[in-house]
Design a protein around this motif. Structure first.
Motif, PDB file in Angstrom:
ATOM      1  N   SER A  43       0.825  -1.196   0.000  1.00  0.00           N
ATOM      2  CA  SER A  43       0.000   0.000   0.000  1.00  0.00           C
ATOM      3  C   SER A  43       0.864   1.253   0.000  1.00  0.00           C
ATOM      4  O   SER A  43       2.000   1.244   0.489  1.00  0.00           O
ATOM      5  CB  SER A  43      -0.895  -0.013   1.249  1.00  0.00           C
ATOM      6  N   SER A  45       0.394   3.611   1.895  1.00  0.00           N
ATOM      7  CA  SER A  45       0.544   3.977   3.305  1.00  0.00           C
ATOM      8  C   SER A  45       1.747   3.312   3.961  1.00  0.00           C
ATOM      9  O   SER A  45       2.179   3.747   5.040  1.00  0.00           O
ATOM     10  CB  SER A  45      -0.726   3.617   4.088  1.00  0.00           C
ATOM     11  N   THR A 154      -2.296  -3.574   5.503  1.00  0.00           N
ATOM     12  CA  THR A 154      -2.293  -2.298   4.786  1.00  0.00           C
ATOM     13  C   THR A 154      -2.953  -2.409   3.415  1.00  0.00           C
ATOM     14  O   THR A 154      -3.463  -1.414   2.894  1.00  0.00           O
ATOM     15  CB  THR A 154      -0.863  -1.747   4.630  1.00  0.00           C
ATOM     16  N   GLN A 158      -5.690   0.302   2.576  1.00  0.00           N
ATOM     17  CA  GLN A 158      -5.555   1.232   1.445  1.00  0.00           C
ATOM     18  C   GLN A 158      -5.030   0.488   0.231  1.00  0.00           C
ATOM     19  O   GLN A 158      -3.856   0.575  -0.113  1.00  0.00           O
ATOM     20  CB  GLN A 158      -4.629   2.400   1.801  1.00  0.00           C
ATOM     21  N   LYS A 162      -6.923   3.532  -4.054  1.00  0.00           N
ATOM     22  CA  LYS A 162      -7.786   4.152  -3.039  1.00  0.00           C
ATOM     23  C   LYS A 162      -7.027   5.299  -2.379  1.00  0.00           C
ATOM     24  O   LYS A 162      -5.924   5.104  -1.865  1.00  0.00           O
ATOM     25  CB  LYS A 162      -8.212   3.129  -1.988  1.00  0.00           C
ATOM     26  N   ILE A 164      -8.423   7.711   0.078  1.00  0.00           N
ATOM     27  CA  ILE A 164      -8.743   7.815   1.505  1.00  0.00           C
ATOM     28  C   ILE A 164      -8.779   6.408   2.095  1.00  0.00           C
ATOM     29  O   ILE A 164      -9.571   5.566   1.666  1.00  0.00           O
ATOM     30  CB  ILE A 164     -10.090   8.518   1.718  1.00  0.00           C
ATOM     31  N   PRO A 165      -7.921   6.111   3.070  1.00  0.00           N
ATOM     32  CA  PRO A 165      -7.844   4.742   3.591  1.00  0.00           C
ATOM     33  C   PRO A 165      -9.058   4.342   4.414  1.00  0.00           C
ATOM     34  O   PRO A 165      -9.773   5.186   4.963  1.00  0.00           O
ATOM     35  CB  PRO A 165      -6.582   4.778   4.461  1.00  0.00           C
ATOM     36  N   ASN A 166      -9.287   3.040   4.466  1.00  0.00           N
ATOM     37  CA  ASN A 166     -10.294   2.484   5.359  1.00  0.00           C
ATOM     38  C   ASN A 166      -9.739   2.440   6.778  1.00  0.00           C
ATOM     39  O   ASN A 166      -8.529   2.387   6.985  1.00  0.00           O
ATOM     40  CB  ASN A 166     -10.654   1.058   4.931  1.00  0.00           C
TER      41      ASN A 166
END
Length: 241
Positions: A43, A45, A154, A158, A162, A164-166
């Protein structure tokens, strides 16, 4: 300065709230001295979560596209990565790998932590792919240990595409350092580099418990994109009336 502002004030606390990371094996990361942290890459992130949980600063080799994007978003992304001390690496061309190795060795020569994703790109489907041998070259030339790291959750938090992450729990798991001094002076031996890289990837696999694919992720992505394009050429969508 900006790195630590992000870590402790601006971004770090937010990441801990959104992802609620659980950290395992942090004691395996040496408190000082050069070392490579080699992880899976699921991800966008990942770039921020690992630095947020480490006690030491870590520098990643980041793809050059993060520094050259168009528009306001591109400029903000470039500013963010530069301010956080990340190093752009051009992955195109035959000399790209050597440039990445030079940059990585420069970080290690300063006694710092270097973060690297041996797969070379994010996994598009959550599986772990074959590692590239650059991590082995750097480990041998610099004479440093490699700490395997697994990012778990991760991909669900995200996935690729995507923004905006969950809200999803994440585990960051560090393994025991891998030491390769027995191969000193053999960084030009292809079989040795492949063996070291496979050992690193196996350690990551053991930590992450992902499904393993013995192919490079970039090759699989390209093949799937080509197959999708071929299907669309054969079976084009009918225009909406």
């Amino acid at each position: 300065m900006f790195y630590y502002l992000l870590k402790y004030v601006l971004l770090g606390p937010l990441l801990r709230v959104v992802f609620r990371p659980r950290i395992e094996g942090l004691e395996h990361v040496p408190p000082s001295g050069p070392a490579i942290v080699a992880g899976n890459h699921l991800s966008f992130s990942d770039h921020f979560l690992m630095p947020a949980v480490l006690k030491r600063r870590i520098t990643f080799l980041a793809k050059a596209e993060y520094f050259t994007g168009p528009g306001v978003k591109g400029r903000l992304t470039a500013f963010f990565f530069r301010s956080a001390g990340q190093i752009p690496v051009d992955r195109s061309g035959k000399d790209a790998g050597q440039a990445a190795i030079r940059e990585g060795l420069g970080v290690l020569s300063k006694g710092e932590l270097l973060g690297i994703y041996p797969e070379g790109t994010r996994s598009h489907d959550g599986r772990l792919y074959k590692g590239k041998v650059g991590v082995a070259v750097m480990a041998l030339r610099a004479g440093v240990p490699v700490i395997p790291c697994a990012m778990i959750g991760t991909f669900e938090a995200q996935p690729p595409g995507k923004v905006i992450p969950n809200v999803h729990p994440v585990v960051i798991r560090f393994g025991k350092p891998l030491e390769f001094s027995r191969y000193a002076g053999m960084e030009n031996e292809k079989a040795v580099l492949r063996a070291i890289t496979d050992e690193i990837m196996y350690a990551i696999l053991t930590l992450s418990e992902q499904e393993y694919v013995d192919q490079y992720a970039a090759v699989v992505k390209a093949e799937q994109a080509e197959a999708k394009g071929e299907r669309e050429r054969k079976f084009p969508r009918a225009p909406l009336s």
